[in-house]
Design an enzyme around this catalytic site. Structure first.
Site, PDB file in Angstrom:
ATOM      1  N   CYS A 183      44.665  42.611  39.048  1.00 50.70           N
ATOM      2  CA  CYS A 183      43.484  42.137  38.330  1.00 50.70           C
ATOM      3  C   CYS A 183      43.377  40.621  38.487  1.00 50.70           C
ATOM      4  O   CYS A 183      44.378  39.936  38.686  1.00 50.70           O
ATOM      5  CB  CYS A 183      43.649  42.516  36.848  1.00 50.70           C
ATOM      6  N   GLY A 184      42.183  40.104  38.354  1.00 48.93           N
ATOM      7  CA  GLY A 184      41.990  38.661  38.390  1.00 48.93           C
ATOM      8  C   GLY A 184      42.714  37.932  37.260  1.00 48.93           C
ATOM      9  O   GLY A 184      42.963  36.737  37.350  1.00 48.93           O
TER      10      GLY A 184
END
Length: 165
Positions: free
Chosen positions: A38-39
């Protein structure tokens, strides 16, 4: 059915062993749904720093891997634990992978969401978790005192954690 209180809950840790939430009595707790692709994954590092700084004063952090948001946590338990340890030095408890929304949602998340809605930009407040790395802050008495969206970094929570330790 939603639990009556935090301390009546149980969940499995990443190794599949039962964890009783009554072990959290008297502690400040931060519960976070996490993902390795995930970012916001770099927040693992900030969570670990909070854990190192405040664990001796009563902070517990529980990371709940979740694959519901664009399949950003595809690994099994061993892969998740290895990723967290090797990349971020995580030694706070990582729990078994769960769902946080929908009919298959973990009872832990059903309870957390029932206690504190998330402010919404378009439609007011919502119960559903919106993305990975949403955070629930719980006081020493088991009350959910705040809920933070994914964009809130662990460092931004430090002052509030300090207040309730």
């Amino acid at each position: 059915m939603t639990a009556q209180n935090l301390y009546s809950l149980t969940a499995n840790n990443i190794k599949g062993q039962k964890f009783n939430f009554d072990e959290l009595k008297g502690k400040t707790v931060l519960i976070v749904n996490v993902a390795s692709k995930c970012g916001y994954t770099n927040q693992y590092g900030g969570l670990q720093k909070l854990y190192e700084k405040y664990h001796s004063r009563g902070l517990e952090i529980l990371g709940f891997p979740c694959n519901q948001f664009l399949w950003q946590e595809p690994g099994n338990g061993d892969e998740i634990q290895s990723f967290c340890t090797l990349n971020y030095g995580v030694n706070f408890p990582i729990m078994e992978k769960i769902e946080v929304n929908g009919s298959g949602a973990s009872p832990v998340y059903d309870y957390l969401k029932s206690q504190k809605d998330q402010p919404g930009k378009l439609f007011g407040r919502t119960r559903d978790v919106k993305w990975n790395f949403e955070k629930f802050l719980i006081d020493k008495n088991g009350n959910v005192v705040n809920r933070f969206g994914s964009s809130f970094t662990p460092q931004q929570l430090e002052a509030e954690i300090e207040k309730i330790l």
